[in-house]
Write an enzyme that holds these catalytic residues in place. Structure first.
Site, mmCIF file in Angstrom:
data_model
loop_
_atom_site.group_PDB
_atom_site.id
_atom_site.type_symbol
_atom_site.label_atom_id
_atom_site.label_comp_id
_atom_site.label_asym_id
_atom_site.label_seq_id
_atom_site.Cartn_x
_atom_site.Cartn_y
_atom_site.Cartn_z
ATOM 1 N N GLN A 199 -47.688 6.544 129.849
ATOM 2 C CA GLN A 199 -46.698 5.643 129.262
ATOM 3 C C GLN A 199 -47.449 4.423 128.734
ATOM 4 O O GLN A 199 -47.792 3.510 129.482
ATOM 5 C CB GLN A 199 -45.667 5.247 130.308
ATOM 6 C CG GLN A 199 -44.992 6.438 130.991
ATOM 7 C CD GLN A 199 -44.072 7.200 130.065
ATOM 8 O OE1 GLN A 199 -43.018 6.705 129.650
ATOM 9 N NE2 GLN A 199 -44.453 8.434 129.720
ATOM 10 N N ARG A 219 -41.261 0.525 130.764
ATOM 11 C CA ARG A 219 -41.905 0.328 129.473
ATOM 12 C C ARG A 219 -41.670 1.545 128.590
ATOM 13 O O ARG A 219 -41.303 2.624 129.075
ATOM 14 C CB ARG A 219 -43.408 0.110 129.673
ATOM 15 C CG ARG A 219 -44.133 1.333 130.188
ATOM 16 C CD ARG A 219 -45.533 1.044 130.717
ATOM 17 N NE ARG A 219 -46.372 0.321 129.803
ATOM 18 C CZ ARG A 219 -46.664 -0.988 129.926
ATOM 19 N NH1 ARG A 219 -46.197 -1.679 130.947
ATOM 20 N NH2 ARG A 219 -47.439 -1.580 129.044
ATOM 21 N N ALA A 240 -34.498 3.418 131.395
ATOM 22 C CA ALA A 240 -35.658 4.291 131.226
ATOM 23 C C ALA A 240 -36.439 3.923 129.964
ATOM 24 O O ALA A 240 -36.066 3.015 129.209
ATOM 25 C CB ALA A 240 -35.192 5.741 131.173
ATOM 26 N N HIS A 241 -37.528 4.665 129.735
ATOM 27 C CA HIS A 241 -38.420 4.313 128.632
ATOM 28 C C HIS A 241 -37.742 4.436 127.271
ATOM 29 O O HIS A 241 -36.963 5.329 127.010
ATOM 30 C CB HIS A 241 -39.716 5.123 128.670
ATOM 31 C CG HIS A 241 -39.526 6.607 128.723
ATOM 32 N ND1 HIS A 241 -40.507 7.460 129.130
ATOM 33 C CD2 HIS A 241 -38.476 7.404 128.422
ATOM 34 C CE1 HIS A 241 -40.095 8.705 129.072
ATOM 35 N NE2 HIS A 241 -38.855 8.691 128.633
ATOM 36 N N ASN A 242 -38.074 3.462 126.417
ATOM 37 C CA ASN A 242 -37.626 3.406 125.018
ATOM 38 C C ASN A 242 -36.126 3.192 124.855
ATOM 39 O O ASN A 242 -35.583 3.390 123.758
ATOM 40 C CB ASN A 242 -38.060 4.660 124.248
ATOM 41 C CG ASN A 242 -39.571 4.772 124.156
ATOM 42 O OD1 ASN A 242 -40.182 5.544 124.891
ATOM 43 N ND2 ASN A 242 -40.179 3.991 123.284
#
Length: 347
Positions: A199, A219, A240-242
């Site tokens: 990540q 991230r 969560a990511h994005n």
């Protein structure tokens, strides 16, 4: 701190009805207020309780209290009593002031930049290349990863962890135990084992955001997770990511949002709701408590349930579900009559 009624009314753009020189020393609910306290009422029942109580003055909406003059209470008439009481609370109870400087024993890399007006409390660790803005406050036990940026007037409560490369704007408040920029949950199955997908993205928190305690904001996997200006996030929320959250959104306790979902502005997601990944949540959408959102929501959409459907459809389903026991009873009665050779005609 103490203020006269006139001073408070001026701060709140209100109108005094009664003694403007009366000194007030605190704010309390009507049922526990004492002499010298300010209370508020935004409904008729609350106003009756406030008039019967011991509070010396009452904040009221201008439209609520005609004819209450001369009943022994000083009034401050305002446009919106709830907004006014929020401002009054900030007046009576301003945030604590923290002296500038770095506490003894703080570890900070020599390449970090800490504004002289910032406060860095005990047991903090400041990584390489970190920049901490003017009047920022790190209360203690904070770990700030390399290359992170913390803006002016931002406050990190104890034990907030900021992972490397995170970007936090101005006037942000992050409460105890929250992790900013931790790794997103990304794995691929490789020869029978789950291989971690590195990540390498970042997280961007824009100005005037508040994040509650024990939240986890990941991230991006490649790009950035983004929290828009003015958004307020409750305790125990996971992003969560994005994930991209728009401006001035409200995310209540125990909400979870899966990766790459994008939200518009002024979205409200009520407690314990889960949002699936790669969805689009429109501007001013509303998600009811304990909902499971599996599809996109248009601008202004209102959904409830699990899986979430429009609020109107969900309420119809709830009514139908409540009728199921009686429906089952009637069907069994009909089956019994048919089995005995009777015709159900006329039912």
């Amino acid at each position: 701190m103490s203020y006269t009624v006139s001073q408070i009314a001026k701060e709140l753009s209100g109108e005094v009805v009664g003694d403007g020189d009366l000194v007030l020393a605190g704010i309390a609910p009507a049922d526990s207020a004492k002499g010298g306290d300010l209370t508020f009422a935004d409904q008729e029942s609350y106003l009756a309780a406030a008039l019967a109580g011991e509070a010396s003055a009452i904040l009221v909406p201008a439209a609520l209290a005609p004819g209450t003059e001369g009943r022994g209470k000083t009034l401050i008439r305002v446009k919106d009593a709830r907004i006014a009481v929020a401002r009054a609370l900030a007046l009576f109870f301003p945030p604590p002031a923290y002296p500038p400087g770095v506490a003894p024993g703080v570890f900070f890399d020599t390449t970090s930049e800490i504004d002289p007006s910032a406060h860095v409390g005990p047991h903090c660790v400041i990584g390489a290349g970190v920049r901490i803005g003017a009047r920022a406050v790190l209360m203690g036990g904070n770990h700030i990863g390399a290359g992170s940026r913390i803006g002016d007037d931002t406050v990190l409560h104890p034990n907030v962890v900021v992972y490397p490369g995170s970007r936090i704007g101005n006037r942000v408040a992050i409460h105890a135990g929250t992790a900013i920029g931790s790794d997103g949950y990304g794995y691929v199955l490789d020869q029978g084992k789950h291989r971690k997908v590195p990540q390498i993205g970042t997280i961007v928190i824009e100005d005037d955001v508040e994040i509650g305690a024990n939240a986890a904001l990941d991230r991006g996997a490649l790009g950035a997770t983004v929290i828009g200006q003015g958004t307020k996030i409750d305790n125990l929320v996971h992003l969560a990511h994005n994930v991209v959250v728009g401006k001035h959104c409200l995310l209540l306790g125990q909400v979870g949002i899966a990766g790459s979902t994008k939200m518009g502005d002024y979205v409200v997601i009520a407690s314990q709701s889960g949002i699936s990944g790669h969805l689009k949540i429109g501007n001013q959408a509303l998600v009811g408590a304990k909902s499971g959102v599996m599809r996109d929501i248009p601008d202004g959409g209102r959904v409830l349930g699990h899986p979430a459907v429009s609020d109107i459809q969900a309420k119809r389903q709830w009514v139908a579900t409540a009728q199921l026991p009686e429906t089952v009873r009637r069907v069994k009665a009909l089956e019994k009559r048919v089995g005995e050779g009777d015709s159900p005609a006329g039912e």
